[in-house]
Write a protein that holds these residues in place. Structure first.
Motif, PDB file in Angstrom:
ATOM      1  N   ARG A  90       0.828  -1.213   0.000  1.00  0.00           N
ATOM      2  CA  ARG A  90       0.000   0.000   0.000  1.00  0.00           C
ATOM      3  C   ARG A  90       0.857   1.255   0.000  1.00  0.00           C
ATOM      4  O   ARG A  90       0.478   2.291  -0.550  1.00  0.00           O
ATOM      5  N   ALA A  91       2.035   1.174   0.600  1.00  0.00           N
ATOM      6  CA  ALA A  91       2.918   2.345   0.640  1.00  0.00           C
ATOM      7  C   ALA A  91       3.564   2.613  -0.707  1.00  0.00           C
ATOM      8  O   ALA A  91       4.068   3.711  -0.952  1.00  0.00           O
ATOM      9  N   LEU A  92       3.556   1.627  -1.609  1.00  0.00           N
ATOM     10  CA  LEU A  92       4.184   1.808  -2.917  1.00  0.00           C
ATOM     11  C   LEU A  92       3.362   2.695  -3.827  1.00  0.00           C
ATOM     12  O   LEU A  92       3.790   3.004  -4.938  1.00  0.00           O
ATOM     13  N   GLY A  93       2.176   3.099  -3.366  1.00  0.00           N
ATOM     14  CA  GLY A  93       1.402   4.058  -4.142  1.00  0.00           C
ATOM     15  C   GLY A  93       2.060   5.426  -4.188  1.00  0.00           C
ATOM     16  O   GLY A  93       1.730   6.264  -5.028  1.00  0.00           O
ATOM     17  N   ASP A  96       7.832   8.168  -4.456  1.00  0.00           N
ATOM     18  CA  ASP A  96       9.153   8.161  -3.818  1.00  0.00           C
ATOM     19  C   ASP A  96       9.463   6.792  -3.229  1.00  0.00           C
ATOM     20  O   ASP A  96      10.595   6.308  -3.307  1.00  0.00           O
ATOM     21  N   ASN A  97       8.454   6.165  -2.634  1.00  0.00           N
ATOM     22  CA  ASN A  97       8.666   4.836  -2.072  1.00  0.00           C
ATOM     23  C   ASN A  97       8.967   3.821  -3.158  1.00  0.00           C
ATOM     24  O   ASN A  97       9.844   2.962  -3.003  1.00  0.00           O
ATOM     25  N   GLU A 103      15.438   1.351  -6.563  1.00  0.00           N
ATOM     26  CA  GLU A 103      16.857   1.568  -6.323  1.00  0.00           C
ATOM     27  C   GLU A 103      17.437   0.406  -5.525  1.00  0.00           C
ATOM     28  O   GLU A 103      18.524  -0.100  -5.842  1.00  0.00           O
ATOM     29  N   LEU A 104      16.720  -0.027  -4.497  1.00  0.00           N
ATOM     30  CA  LEU A 104      17.166  -1.178  -3.714  1.00  0.00           C
ATOM     31  C   LEU A 104      17.249  -2.417  -4.596  1.00  0.00           C
ATOM     32  O   LEU A 104      18.227  -3.177  -4.520  1.00  0.00           O
ATOM     33  N   ARG A 105      16.227  -2.614  -5.425  1.00  0.00           N
ATOM     34  CA  ARG A 105      16.228  -3.759  -6.324  1.00  0.00           C
ATOM     35  C   ARG A 105      17.458  -3.733  -7.232  1.00  0.00           C
ATOM     36  O   ARG A 105      18.097  -4.756  -7.447  1.00  0.00           O
ATOM     37  N   GLY A 106      17.771  -2.551  -7.755  1.00  0.00           N
ATOM     38  CA  GLY A 106      18.943  -2.448  -8.619  1.00  0.00           C
ATOM     39  C   GLY A 106      20.233  -2.778  -7.894  1.00  0.00           C
ATOM     40  O   GLY A 106      21.069  -3.546  -8.392  1.00  0.00           O
ATOM     41  N   ILE A 107      20.390  -2.219  -6.710  1.00  0.00           N
ATOM     42  CA  ILE A 107      21.602  -2.476  -5.929  1.00  0.00           C
ATOM     43  C   ILE A 107      21.786  -3.976  -5.707  1.00  0.00           C
ATOM     44  O   ILE A 107      22.887  -4.517  -5.864  1.00  0.00           O
ATOM     45  N   LEU A 108      20.701  -4.661  -5.359  1.00  0.00           N
ATOM     46  CA  LEU A 108      20.779  -6.086  -5.058  1.00  0.00           C
ATOM     47  C   LEU A 108      20.907  -6.934  -6.320  1.00  0.00           C
ATOM     48  O   LEU A 108      21.763  -7.820  -6.402  1.00  0.00           O
ATOM     49  N   GLU A 109      20.044  -6.692  -7.295  1.00  0.00           N
ATOM     50  CA  GLU A 109      19.977  -7.594  -8.442  1.00  0.00           C
ATOM     51  C   GLU A 109      21.102  -7.389  -9.444  1.00  0.00           C
ATOM     52  O   GLU A 109      21.482  -8.329 -10.143  1.00  0.00           O
ATOM     53  N   VAL A 232       8.418   5.590 -13.101  1.00  0.00           N
ATOM     54  CA  VAL A 232       9.186   5.891 -11.897  1.00  0.00           C
ATOM     55  C   VAL A 232      10.556   6.371 -12.324  1.00  0.00           C
ATOM     56  O   VAL A 232      11.221   5.727 -13.139  1.00  0.00           O
ATOM     57  N   LYS A 233      10.981   7.498 -11.803  1.00  0.00           N
ATOM     58  CA  LYS A 233      12.299   8.031 -12.133  1.00  0.00           C
ATOM     59  C   LYS A 233      13.359   7.166 -11.509  1.00  0.00           C
ATOM     60  O   LYS A 233      13.494   7.075 -10.288  1.00  0.00           O
ATOM     61  N   SER A 234      14.144   6.509 -12.352  1.00  0.00           N
ATOM     62  CA  SER A 234      15.183   5.609 -11.845  1.00  0.00           C
ATOM     63  C   SER A 234      16.302   6.407 -11.201  1.00  0.00           C
ATOM     64  O   SER A 234      16.722   7.446 -11.700  1.00  0.00           O
ATOM     65  N   LYS A 235      16.806   5.897 -10.081  1.00  0.00           N
ATOM     66  CA  LYS A 235      17.956   6.489  -9.419  1.00  0.00           C
ATOM     67  C   LYS A 235      19.253   5.812  -9.809  1.00  0.00           C
ATOM     68  O   LYS A 235      20.320   6.178  -9.327  1.00  0.00           O
ATOM     69  N   LEU A 236      19.158   4.791 -10.673  1.00  0.00           N
ATOM     70  CA  LEU A 236      20.354   4.077 -11.090  1.00  0.00           C
ATOM     71  C   LEU A 236      21.123   4.889 -12.118  1.00  0.00           C
ATOM     72  O   LEU A 236      20.562   5.638 -12.900  1.00  0.00           O
TER      73      LEU A 236
END
Length: 240
Positions: A90-93, A96-97, A103-109, A232-236
């Protein structure tokens, strides 16, 4: 004090109540240090028995979101003190979240793709091929293809031979199913599944070739592409 609403009779489940309370925490209506209303008060508000509320609170406690304190009841814990990692859909609406999650997904994957290129087995490669094969057959995502998409990322995580990295990649992939559904709705005129398959194939080919740099680049392009399709604006680093 946050205002809860009575849940529908068809949804008298502890998960529903826990999700509603969690939404108040995510939205900042309940902040770290706040005490939840009493079980009796919550039961009256939601229109359920105290046992249902008690189970909902127990689930939040199990997730590390709240703790019981003598003389105060259930208290919201600071994020920094929570023992478990949790992504609230629900917070992903909030954009920014969602950007933070990508960004977390990119760092990990991205790192996982590089490790997989070094450590993958024949079985890992076959699992990734199977997942890609199961994604085909139509242009838009349904539940079967969403699961196949998540299965590809789980297989990549398994190929890292890192138990913790594999587990968190699997968890994030499962939580991103809903965002993929949203993407499908935004791009009804495009072959969304085909685009995703093509990105996955680039990752698979690099992992199979044991090309660590190419695997990382291919995964970075995929995460940026997935973020872009959700607007979503990518931070990568690199082109979006």
């Amino acid at each position: 004090m946050p205002q809860f609403r009575e849940v529908q009779r068809a949804s008298l489940l502890p998960d529903q109540i826990a999700a509603d309370i969690m939404a108040k925490i995510t939205d900042g209506e309940l902040v770290p240090g706040d005490t939840l209303p009493t079980e009796h008060s919550l039961a009256d508000t939601f229109g359920v028995s105290r046992n249902v509320v008690r189970e909902a609170i127990a689930r939040l406690r199990s997730d590390g979101v709240i703790e019981s304190r003598q003389g105060r009841g259930a208290v919201v814990k600071p994020v920094s003190e929570r023992e478990t990692f949790r992504v609230d859909i629900r917070a992903l609406g909030k954009s920014d979240n969602l950007a933070d999650l990508f960004e977390l997904r990119g760092i990990l994957e991205i790192e996982a793709a590089g490790l997989a290129a070094e450590r993958r087995s024949a079985d890992d490669l076959q699992d990734m091929r199977n997942a890609i094969s199961e994604m085909g057959g139509q242009e838009q995502f349904d539940d079967e293809r969403l699961e196949a998409d998540a299965a590809f990322h789980r297989a990549l995580g398994n190929a890292t031979r890192n138990t913790y990295l594999s587990a968190i990649i699997g968890y994030i992939s499962s939580r991103l199913k809903d965002t993929t559904r949203a993407t499908s709705g935004l791009h009804v005129k495009k072959d969304l599944v085909g685009t995703t398959i093509a990105e996955h194939l680039k990752v698979l080919n690099a992992v199979e070739a044991s090309d660590k740099a190419a695997a990382r680049d291919a995964m970075a392009a995929h995460v940026r592409g997935a973020a872009g399709r959700l607007k979503v604006k990518s931070k990568l680093a690199g082109k979006d």
